[in-house]
Design an enzyme around this catalytic site. Structure first.
Site, PDB file in Angstrom:
ATOM      1  N   ALA A  68       0.800  -1.230   0.000  1.00 62.45           N
ATOM      2  CA  ALA A  68       0.000   0.000   0.000  1.00 62.45           C
ATOM      3  C   ALA A  68       0.828   1.274   0.000  1.00 62.45           C
ATOM      4  CB  ALA A  68      -0.940   0.006   1.205  1.00 62.45           C
ATOM      5  N   THR A  69       2.131   1.179   0.270  1.00 63.05           N
ATOM      6  CA  THR A  69       2.958   2.392   0.265  1.00 63.05           C
ATOM      7  C   THR A  69       3.781   2.502  -1.015  1.00 63.05           C
ATOM      8  OG1 THR A  69       4.730   1.228   1.463  1.00 63.05           O
ATOM      9  CG2 THR A  69       3.112   2.446   2.772  1.00 63.05           C
ATOM     10  N   ASP A 110      -4.098  -7.352 -16.272  1.00 65.18           N
ATOM     11  CA  ASP A 110      -3.318  -6.742 -17.355  1.00 65.18           C
ATOM     12  C   ASP A 110      -3.989  -5.404 -17.624  1.00 65.18           C
ATOM     13  OD1 ASP A 110      -2.277  -5.832 -19.775  1.00 65.18           O
ATOM     14  OD2 ASP A 110      -2.062  -7.836 -20.615  1.00 65.18           O
ATOM     15  N   HIS A 111      -3.351  -4.309 -17.202  1.00 65.55           N
ATOM     16  CA  HIS A 111      -4.045  -3.027 -17.232  1.00 65.55           C
ATOM     17  C   HIS A 111      -4.411  -2.591 -18.651  1.00 65.55           C
ATOM     18  CE1 HIS A 111       0.107  -1.487 -17.865  1.00 65.55           C
ATOM     19  NE2 HIS A 111      -0.498  -0.525 -18.538  1.00 65.55           N
ATOM     20  N   LEU A 138       2.608   2.090  -7.361  1.00 63.11           N
ATOM     21  CA  LEU A 138       1.370   1.711  -8.045  1.00 63.11           C
ATOM     22  C   LEU A 138       0.148   2.133  -7.247  1.00 63.11           C
ATOM     23  CD1 LEU A 138      -0.150   0.216 -10.316  1.00 63.11           C
ATOM     24  CD2 LEU A 138       0.113  -1.885  -8.969  1.00 63.11           C
ATOM     25  N   ARG A 155       5.448  -2.828   5.231  1.00 57.87           N
ATOM     26  CA  ARG A 155       6.364  -3.047   6.349  1.00 57.87           C
ATOM     27  C   ARG A 155       6.713  -1.746   7.064  1.00 57.87           C
ATOM     28  NH1 ARG A 155      10.420  -8.020   5.613  1.00 57.87           N
ATOM     29  NH2 ARG A 155      10.609  -7.419   7.783  1.00 57.87           N
ATOM     30  N   HIS A 177       0.688  -7.603 -22.838  1.00 57.74           N
ATOM     31  CA  HIS A 177      -0.081  -6.560 -23.511  1.00 57.74           C
ATOM     32  C   HIS A 177      -0.221  -6.796 -25.014  1.00 57.74           C
ATOM     33  CE1 HIS A 177       0.485  -4.790 -19.683  1.00 57.74           C
ATOM     34  NE2 HIS A 177       1.598  -4.157 -19.921  1.00 57.74           N
ATOM     35  N   LYS A 204       5.004   8.639 -27.921  1.00 56.03           N
ATOM     36  CA  LYS A 204       4.286   7.738 -27.019  1.00 56.03           C
ATOM     37  C   LYS A 204       2.930   7.444 -27.645  1.00 56.03           C
ATOM     38  CE  LYS A 204       2.174   7.425 -22.411  1.00 56.03           C
ATOM     39  NZ  LYS A 204       2.606   6.047 -22.130  1.00 56.03           N
ATOM     40  N   LYS A 225       1.229  -8.273 -12.773  1.00 51.85           N
ATOM     41  CA  LYS A 225       2.309  -8.918 -13.503  1.00 51.85           C
ATOM     42  C   LYS A 225       3.640  -8.591 -12.817  1.00 51.85           C
ATOM     43  CE  LYS A 225       3.852  -5.479 -16.772  1.00 51.85           C
ATOM     44  NZ  LYS A 225       4.345  -5.198 -18.086  1.00 51.85           N
ATOM     45  N   LYS A 285      11.157   1.180 -26.008  1.00 51.83           N
ATOM     46  CA  LYS A 285      11.408   2.359 -25.185  1.00 51.83           C
ATOM     47  C   LYS A 285      12.313   3.330 -25.936  1.00 51.83           C
ATOM     48  CE  LYS A 285      10.688   0.303 -20.651  1.00 51.83           C
ATOM     49  NZ  LYS A 285       9.549   1.208 -20.358  1.00 51.83           N
ATOM     50  N   LYS A 296      -8.233  -0.624 -20.705  1.00 50.71           N
ATOM     51  CA  LYS A 296      -8.289   0.598 -21.506  1.00 50.71           C
ATOM     52  C   LYS A 296      -9.557   0.602 -22.358  1.00 50.71           C
ATOM     53  CE  LYS A 296      -3.282   1.293 -21.663  1.00 50.71           C
ATOM     54  NZ  LYS A 296      -3.290   2.543 -20.872  1.00 50.71           N
TER      55      LYS A 296
END
Length: 499
Positions: free
Chosen positions: A15-16, A181-182, A19, A48, A244, A349, A152, A344, A186
Site C-alpha cells: 500500500a505504500t 493486465d491493465h 502503483l 512493512r 499486452h 508515445k 504482472k 522504449k 483501456k
C-alpha cells in the site's frame, strides 16, 4: 438506471508503493465518486513501514489530490476515512492473525458481509506466499466471496508461472483469481469487440480476403528510468509482448463468441493462441527483431543509452525493443501477417492498432499509375482514445492522385471528463465479479509457451545480439526491413503518413 454498489473489504498488499499512489488510490476514489463504493466498504493497507491509521489516510488523500481530479474535498475526506493501515511481515503467520482480527472488526463496522478482495501490489516473490497464509490462517473463512488480484509478472517463464499458479490454486479457485493486465482495462481495447461485432460493415470483411496486414504498435519515449533492475531480468519481450501485445492480437483475431459473456470471450481468445504459428530458431532470427536503445535525443533533450543507465550491466544484451511478424494459422487469418512493435526511447508515445485493407485485384487507379493509398482502420488506444477510417477521395482540380481522407472519432478529445482509467474499470470489475478482462490460466500458459520458444532461441547464442537504435527514432533498421521484404512499411503512430 440505479448505480450498482458493492459491500466489501479490500486488502492492499504494497500500500505504500508507487502503483498504489499513482493508480490504485485514485481509481478507488473514482469508484467512490460514482457510487460503486459507498459507505459499506473498507480498505486495509499493508506494508512493512510504520504508520497510524490517520497518517495512512493522509497519504491516501494526498495521492488522490496529486493524481486525480478532485472537485469535492469533503467527499475525499470521507473516502479516506474508510482506509486503515497494518504494518505486516507477509512471511510471518502471526501478522495474519492481526489482519484477520482487523478485517473481522471492519466487517462488523462497515457491514461488508464478509466479502474480501486481496490486491497484490508488491514484489512478485510474495505472490505465492500470501495466498497460502490467507488460507491457512483462516482469513478466507467467511461467508462472503474472496477474490485475489495478481499484478504482472505472473512468473518468468512457463515453468515458474505453472509453479506459481499451483500455489495460488491451493487457496483460491480459478474463478476467484484475477490476473490483471491493465491494457485490458483501456477503453479502446475493450471497444475492439464492439467495433468488430457491433458493425456488420467491419465483421463481414474481417478476414484474409479483405485484410492485407495488421499492425500493433506500443511505443514509449521514456527509458527504463528507475526500473532497470527489474528490466534487466525481463526485457521488452517479457515486459510487453508476453502480456499486452499478445492480448491485443487475441482481441483483434478472435472469432465471434457464442455469447458476450466471460467464458465465451475467453474461450475464443485462447483459440487464437492455439493457432499462433511457432517458429524454429532460424525462423525466429528472421521474424523476431530485438533492439536496444543507445544515446540520442528525445523532445530536443539529449538522453543516455541503455548501457549507461543505472543498475544496467555494461555488457547487457537485454532488449528494449521487439518487432515481430506473427501468423495465425486458421481459416480466417491464413496468410495475413500480424506485425507487432514495442519499445522504449522511441520518438512518440502511442499505442494503436492499424488494420490495412487490400486493394482490389483490378484497381483502375493503380493500373493507370495513380497514387492509390490503402484503406486503413486505426484504433487509437493511447494517448488519445478513438477510431479513424482512412478512405480515398479525389482532390480539387485535375490531379488524379487519390487523396486520403480521415473519418475520425475521438473518445476523450471533447469530453469534459476523460474515460475511466484502466485500473478504475478493472478494480470495479473485480469487485462485481466480472473477470472478462482478466487473463485465464490457459491464456497465461499458452502465451508463456510461445514466448519461451523465443527466449530459448535468443539465449542459445546462435542469433545476433540486439540491434542498436538511437533514442528518438522508431527502432532499428532491421525492424523496417522486416516489413519491407513483404512490401509493407510501418504506419507512423502519430499521423496518417508512413514512417
Amino acid at each position: 438506471m440505479k448505480e450498482q454498489t458493492i459491500n466489501a473489504s479490500i486488502v492492499l498488499f504494497g500500500a505504500t508503493g508507487d502503483l498504489a499512489h499513482r493508480k490504485l488510490f485514485p481509481a478507488m476514489f473514482q469508484l467512490y465518486q460514482k457510487g460503486q463504493l459507498k459507505e459499506n466498504f473498507a480498505v486495509v493497507g499493508v506494508s512493512r513501514k510504520e504508520f497510524s491509521h490517520e497518517e495512512f489516510q493522509t497519504i491516501v488523500a494526498d495521492a488522490v489530490l496529486t493524481h486525480s481530479h478532485v472537485s469535492d474535498k469533503e467527499a475525499l475526506t470521507q473516502f479516506a476515512s474508510h482506509f486503515y493501515y497494518l504494518k505486516m511481515d507477509v512471511t510471518d503467520a502471526i501478522s495474519y492473525h492481526e489482519l484477520g482480527n482487523l478485517l473481522d472488526q471492519l466487517d462488523r463496522d462497515y457491514r461488508t458481509d464478509g466479502n474480501r478482495m486481496y490486491y497484490m501490489a508488491m514484489a512478485p516473490q510474495f505472490f505465492g506466499t500470501i495466498p497460502g497464509f490467507l488460507k491457512s490462517e483462516g482469513i478466507t473463512d467467511t461467508s462472503g466471496w474472496h477474490r485475489i488480484v495478481i499484478e504482472k509478472p505472473f512468473g518468468k517463464n512457463l515453468e515458474t508461472a505453472t509453479e506459481l499458479n499451483e500455489k495460488i490454486q491451493k487457496s483460491f479457485d480459478e474463478d476467484d483469481i484475477y490476473r490483471i493486465d491493465h491494457y485490458l482495462g483501456k477503453e479502446m481495447v475493450q471497444n475492439i469487440q464492439v467495433i468488430r461485432f457491433g458493425n456488420a460493415i467491419f465483421e463481414s470483411i474481417w478476414n484474409n480476403k479483405y485484410i492485407d496486414s495488421v499492425q500493433i504498435t506500443s511505443s514509449e519515449t521514456l527509458g527504463v528510468e528507475d526500473r532497470a533492475a527489474y528490466y534487466e531480468k525481463s526485457g521488452a519481450l517479457l515486459d510487453m509482448v508476453q502480456n499486452h501485445m499478445l492480448q491485443m492480437v487475441m482481441l483483434v483475431a478472435m472469432e465471434p463468441p457464442g455469447k458476450l459473456d466471460t467464458k465465451h470471450i475467453r474461450d475464443e481468445k485462447v483459440k487464437v493462441l492455439r493457432s499462433l504459428r511457432f517458429y524454429n530458431e532460424l525462423e525466429i532470427g528472421e521474424n523476431v527483431i530485438r533492439g536496444q536503445y543507445r544515446e540520442g535525443t528525445i523532445n530536443g533533450e539529449p538522453v543516455q543509452g541503455y548501457l549507461e543507465e543505472e543498475n544496467v550491466d555494461p555488457q547487457s544484451k537485454t532488449e528494449t525493443f521487439v518487432a515481430a511478424k506473427l501468423y495465425i494459422d486458421n481459416f480466417r487469418w491464413d496468410g495475413v501477417p500480424f506485425y507487432i512493435k514495442t519499445g522504449k526511447r522511441l520518438n512518440t508515445k502511442s499505442t494503436e492498432i492499424v488494420i490495412q485493407f487490400k486493394q482490389g485485384p483490378m484497381s483502375l487507379y493503380r493500373a493507370n499509375n495513380v497514387n492509390h493509398p490503402p484503406n486503413l482502420l486505426r484504433i487509437h488506444i493511447q494517448p488519445d482514445e478513438g477510431l479513424s477510417l482512412s478512405l480515398n477521395a479525389k482532390p480539387h482540380g485535375d490531379n488524379m492522385n487519390l487523396l486520403p481522407i480521415d473519418m475520425s472519432f475521438c473518445n476523450n478529445c471533447h469530453n469534459e471528463v476523460n474515460s475511466p482509467e484502466a485500473y478504475e474499470k478493472l478494480i470495479g470489475d473485480c469487485l462485481f465479479g466480472n473477470s472478462t478482462y482478466f487473463t485465464r490460466w490457459d491464456e497465461v500458459a499458452l502465451s508463456w509457451e510461445f514466448i519461451d520458444s523465443i527466449s530459448r532461441a535468443w539465449s542459445s547464442g546462435e542469433l545476433p545480439p540486439p540491434a542498436s537504435y538511437p533514442s528518438g527514432s522508431m527502432g532499428p533498421i532491421e525492424a523496417d526491413d522486416l516489413l519491407l521484404k513483404d512490401g509493407f512499411t510501418w504506419w507512423d503512430p502519430a499521423n496518417l503518413r508512413r514512417s
